[in-house]
Design a protein around this motif. Structure first.
Motif, PDB file in Angstrom:
ATOM      1  N   SER A   1     -60.673 -39.571  11.773  1.00 55.55           N
ATOM      2  CA  SER A   1     -61.652 -38.490  11.767  1.00 55.55           C
ATOM      3  C   SER A   1     -61.114 -37.315  12.554  1.00 55.55           C
ATOM      4  CB  SER A   1     -62.962 -38.952  12.394  1.00 55.55           C
ATOM      5  OG  SER A   1     -63.492 -40.014  11.649  1.00 55.55           O
TER       6      SER A   1
ATOM      7  N   SER B   1     -63.451 -36.914   7.627  1.00 59.61           N
ATOM      8  CA  SER B   1     -63.022 -38.318   7.716  1.00 59.61           C
ATOM      9  C   SER B   1     -62.104 -38.656   6.555  1.00 59.61           C
ATOM     10  CB  SER B   1     -64.228 -39.256   7.682  1.00 59.61           C
ATOM     11  OG  SER B   1     -65.034 -39.023   8.804  1.00 59.61           O
TER      12      SER B   1
ATOM     13  N   GLN C   1     -58.056 -45.342   9.081  1.00 55.58           N
ATOM     14  CA  GLN C   1     -59.196 -44.427   9.058  1.00 55.58           C
ATOM     15  C   GLN C   1     -58.977 -43.381  10.134  1.00 55.58           C
ATOM     16  OE1 GLN C   1     -62.277 -44.013  11.083  1.00 55.58           O
ATOM     17  NE2 GLN C   1     -63.207 -42.753   9.477  1.00 55.58           N
TER      18      GLN C   1
END
Lengths: 132, 149
Positions: free
Chosen positions: B107, B78, B105
């Protein structure tokens, strides 16, 4: 950089000499904002270093050309790709407000920052009118 | 104008990609600046395999190490970060605003087992490089065969 600029001049002012392998040319995203002293231009140029960046002012046109360097070893095998290695090219027309002689630039962490200072307005000049 | 071009290895997807580009453009999305399109993940990453490690590269111009957080858990990497707008630049002073901003963000599922303790990362000219050494068990191992008597 000075070497490249000299070379550019010899090639008849073409900023992008034809590379042997076809490379993608990208338009980098930019921000332009005003400060009290002039304009600040920022351009995202990931993978471009000082050696591979050319910034040029000709007449009233500012051109930036950046060559992205492949940053992985030769024996790396590509498994997944979302961006490609290529060149960044973008030109801007400068207004008369900009002091062309004092444009400054720096490259930090793949972001080019160009400071475009305001040109000093000439003082008003009184013109003596003569009578005959 | 294609907003994004796939590499040659993705020729099979090229037509589909072009079609999606065309559709998206016809919808005239407001979020359509170069390289970052609605539905596309940010930042764009490439994944490479080397003999002893996996290498992830991500385009993150202008991001400093302290503005980035990397974590790895259960084979998922992440990345979290934020683009800080320049100090002293009020919104109304912008004449152009194309560079991405705000919190992001992402991942990424890792392809194989990696030594999560030995993960290392570096920034080179706005490109984040994450080195993920392969775990020992994925390296080829010779199995000695014993002959029965």
């Amino acid at each position: 950089m000075s070497n490249e600029l000299t070379q550019t001049a010899k090639n008849g002012n073409t900023l992008a000499p034809h590379p042997p392998v076809e490379r993608h040319v990208f338009t980098p995203p930019i921000d332009i904002y005003e400060t009290d002293k002039g304009l600040i231009l920022r351009a995202d140029l990931p993978g471009v270093s000082l050696d591979t960046l050319e910034l040029q002012v000709q007449d009233n046109k500012l051109t930036l050309f950046g060559r992205m360097e492949q940053s992985v070893p030769d024996n790396a095998r590509l498994l997944h790709q979302e961006y490609e290695v290529g060149d960044f090219l973008r030109s801007f027309i400068l207004s008369d407000e900009v002091d062309h002689q004092h444009i400054a630039a720096k490259l930090i962490n793949g972001v080019l920052e160009v400071v475009l200072p305001k040109a000093d307005k000439p003082e008003p000049r009184r013109i003596q009118v003569q009578t005959t | 104008m294609a907003l994004f071009r796939w590499g040659h290895s993705w020729d099979a997807f090229h037509d589909l990609e072009r079609e999606v580009d065309r559709l998206l453009q016809s919808v005239n999305l407001s979020l359509s600046f170069q390289g970052l399109r609605f539905g596309r993940q940010y930042p764009p990453v490439n994944l490479y395999e080397l003999p002893t490690e996996y290498l992830i590269t991500a385009e993150l111009p202008g991001v400093k190490s302290e503005e980035l957080e990397l974590t790895i858990a259960n084979g998922v990497l992440s990345m979290t970060g934020r683009h800080i707008s320049p100090e002293g630049a009020a919104e109304e002073r912008f004449r152009r605003q194309e560079r991405p901003r705000g919190v992001w963000q992402r991942s990424i599922s890792l392809p194989d087992r990696v030594k999560s303790d030995n993960l290392s990362a570096e920034f080179v000219n706005g490109i984040l490089k994450i080195h993920l050494p392969k775990a020992d068990e994925v390296k080829p191992r010779q199995i000695p065969v014993a002959f029965g008597t």
